[in-house]
Write a protein that holds these residues in place. Structure first.
Motif, PDB file in Angstrom:
ATOM      1  N   ASP A  88       0.596  -1.056   0.070  1.00 32.02           N
ATOM      2  CA  ASP A  88      -0.049   0.007   0.054  1.00 32.02           C
ATOM      3  C   ASP A  88       0.815   1.248   0.051  1.00 32.02           C
ATOM      4  O   ASP A  88       0.587   2.235  -0.783  1.00 32.02           O
ATOM      5  CB  ASP A  88      -0.965  -0.082   1.226  1.00 32.02           C
ATOM      6  N   LYS A  89       2.098   1.268   0.712  1.00 32.57           N
ATOM      7  CA  LYS A  89       2.825   2.400   0.672  1.00 32.57           C
ATOM      8  C   LYS A  89       3.528   2.665  -0.446  1.00 32.57           C
ATOM      9  O   LYS A  89       3.472   3.913  -1.052  1.00 32.57           O
ATOM     10  CB  LYS A  89       4.036   2.091   1.699  1.00 32.57           C
ATOM     11  N   LEU A  90       3.732   1.651  -1.315  1.00 31.88           N
ATOM     12  CA  LEU A  90       4.264   1.888  -2.621  1.00 31.88           C
ATOM     13  C   LEU A  90       3.202   2.304  -3.570  1.00 31.88           C
ATOM     14  O   LEU A  90       3.590   3.286  -4.380  1.00 31.88           O
ATOM     15  CB  LEU A  90       4.851   0.594  -3.222  1.00 31.88           C
ATOM     16  N   LYS A  91       2.007   1.700  -3.437  1.00 30.56           N
ATOM     17  CA  LYS A  91       0.998   2.164  -4.451  1.00 30.56           C
ATOM     18  C   LYS A  91       0.765   3.529  -4.123  1.00 30.56           C
ATOM     19  O   LYS A  91       0.404   4.442  -5.137  1.00 30.56           O
ATOM     20  CB  LYS A  91      -0.162   1.215  -4.109  1.00 30.56           C
ATOM     21  N   ASN A  92       0.615   4.174  -2.894  1.00 32.54           N
ATOM     22  CA  ASN A  92       0.523   5.463  -2.606  1.00 32.54           C
ATOM     23  C   ASN A  92       1.230   6.335  -3.012  1.00 32.54           C
ATOM     24  O   ASN A  92       1.128   7.360  -3.683  1.00 32.54           O
ATOM     25  CB  ASN A  92       0.244   5.693  -0.856  1.00 32.54           C
ATOM     26  N   LYS A  93       2.802   5.844  -2.809  1.00 33.52           N
ATOM     27  CA  LYS A  93       3.710   6.818  -3.577  1.00 33.52           C
ATOM     28  C   LYS A  93       3.552   6.763  -4.910  1.00 33.52           C
ATOM     29  O   LYS A  93       3.668   7.982  -5.683  1.00 33.52           O
ATOM     30  CB  LYS A  93       5.040   6.130  -3.214  1.00 33.52           C
ATOM     31  N   GLN A  94       3.388   5.752  -5.702  1.00 25.27           N
ATOM     32  CA  GLN A  94       3.270   5.872  -7.093  1.00 25.27           C
ATOM     33  C   GLN A  94       2.159   6.720  -7.514  1.00 25.27           C
ATOM     34  O   GLN A  94       2.174   7.293  -8.852  1.00 25.27           O
ATOM     35  CB  GLN A  94       3.068   4.382  -7.685  1.00 25.27           C
TER      36      GLN A  94
END
Length: 346
Positions: A88-94
């Motif tokens: 989720d953190k990666l998705k939010n960053k992207q």
């Protein structure tokens, strides 16, 4: 700045790996293709979380592990509760990065983007992370051995065949027709063991295919693993089946009626009558239609799932009906559908 805390991710990854059985761990390592095979030894596994992060980096390792876990598959809450916060953190960053790069697009570009998004939605969930696979349409258009995997449904499998090597050793191979939401492809697979493992109507990930003048092949070094389903359009399933079994010869209707019972034929002609109802028994369905050519007319019986092909059939349609078999009953000859029957409007 990285969205992933390396310390927290290493701790979570350690816990994830502890939850995997030995066979699952081996399968996961096979999916981590950036790590050289020569390094995947018992000693390498002693400090596996740290070494995975070293090879991929914190963020890329989350993406790679997420894809590998999906292929094993381990979608239970025990593993997913550990993995999901980092995904989720990666998705939010992207998503934030993508918002910062927004620009005005023309209608054609929006349409292409929408089509691509629709295709991705049919795939196993990768949460917006970098794809570890390519569509079969991309595989066919490139004409090159894929660096990434293909994921698809084994629609049809040929019989097991054999050949002799130059040293007179007997080896086995077979063909599979694989389809996804974009296209289908015929793949040659070596090995008697794989013939037993790969089942029709199941979904697989194919890695490390090779290509020569005969097409795409699965060899000993290739990786084949069962995976979650993808959506395959009916017309692509039909196309895939025809990759394995060629079309029966086209007969005139008069010649078909003179053929022996159970002769496989294809016929062309004009539809003169369509039974409006699908007749249902306890375990079967059937629907009839009649067609004619310049030589004669004949009744054709479509069974079970093949009755769906009659939905858009109308009197006056000129059609080619492939891979049907002759049936003899009290002096009357008709044609009956098989698992490979297709109705093509001409």
């Amino acid at each position: 700045m990285s969205a992933i805390s390396e310390r927290e991710w290493k701790r979570a990854l350690t816990s994830i790996l502890e939850e995997l059985e030995k066979q699952q761990l081996t399968k996961m390592l096979d999916c981590l293709e950036t790590i050289p095979q020569s390094q995947k030894t018992g000693r390498f596994r002693e400090n596996l979380p740290r070494k995975i992060i070293q090879h991929y980096g914190p963020e890329e390792s989350v993406s790679a592990v997420n894809a590998a876990i999906d292929q094993i598959p381990r979608r239970d809450s025990v593993v997913q509760d550990l993995l999901r916060p980092f995904v989720d953190k990666l998705k939010n960053k992207q998503e934030k990065e993508n918002k910062g790069k927004k620009r005005k697009r023309d209608p054609d570009e929006e349409e292409e983007r929408s089509a691509a998004d629709q295709q991705k939605s049919c795939r196993p969930d990768t949460d917006g992370l970098a794809r570890t696979w390519i569509f079969i349409r991309e595989l066919r258009s490139s004409g090159e051995p894929p660096e990434k995997a293909i994921v698809g449904k084994v629609v049809k499998k040929s019989g097991l065949r054999s050949f002799q090597t130059k040293k007179k050793a007997k080896r086995f191979f077979f063909y599979v027709a694989v389809a996804d939401e974009t296209a289908s492809v015929k793949v040659m697979v070596y090995g008697k063991k794989r013939y037993e493992e790969i089942k029709e109507e199941n979904f697989y990930t194919f890695r490390k295919l090779i290509k020569d003048e005969k097409g795409f092949k699965v060899i000993e070094q290739s990786k084949v693993s069962q995976t979650s389903s993808v959506q395959v359009p009916e017309e692509l399933e039909m196309e895939a089946r025809e990759l394995i079994y060629s079309e029966s010869p086209v007969y005139t209707i008069a010649k078909a009626k003179l053929s022996a019972e159970k002769t496989a034929v294809s016929v062309e002609g004009t539809v003169t009558e369509v039974d409006p109802e699908v007749r249902r028994a306890k375990t079967t369905m059937r629907q009839h239609f009649r067609m004619k050519d310049d030589t004669d007319s004949i009744r054709i019986c479509m069974w079970d799932e093949n009755t769906n092909q009659c939905k858009d059939l109308a009197v006056g349609d000129v059609v080619k009906v492939t891979n049907v078999k002759t049936e003899h009953y009290h002096g009357t000859v008709s044609l009956s559908s098989t698992g490979f029957t297709r109705i093509h409007k001409v």
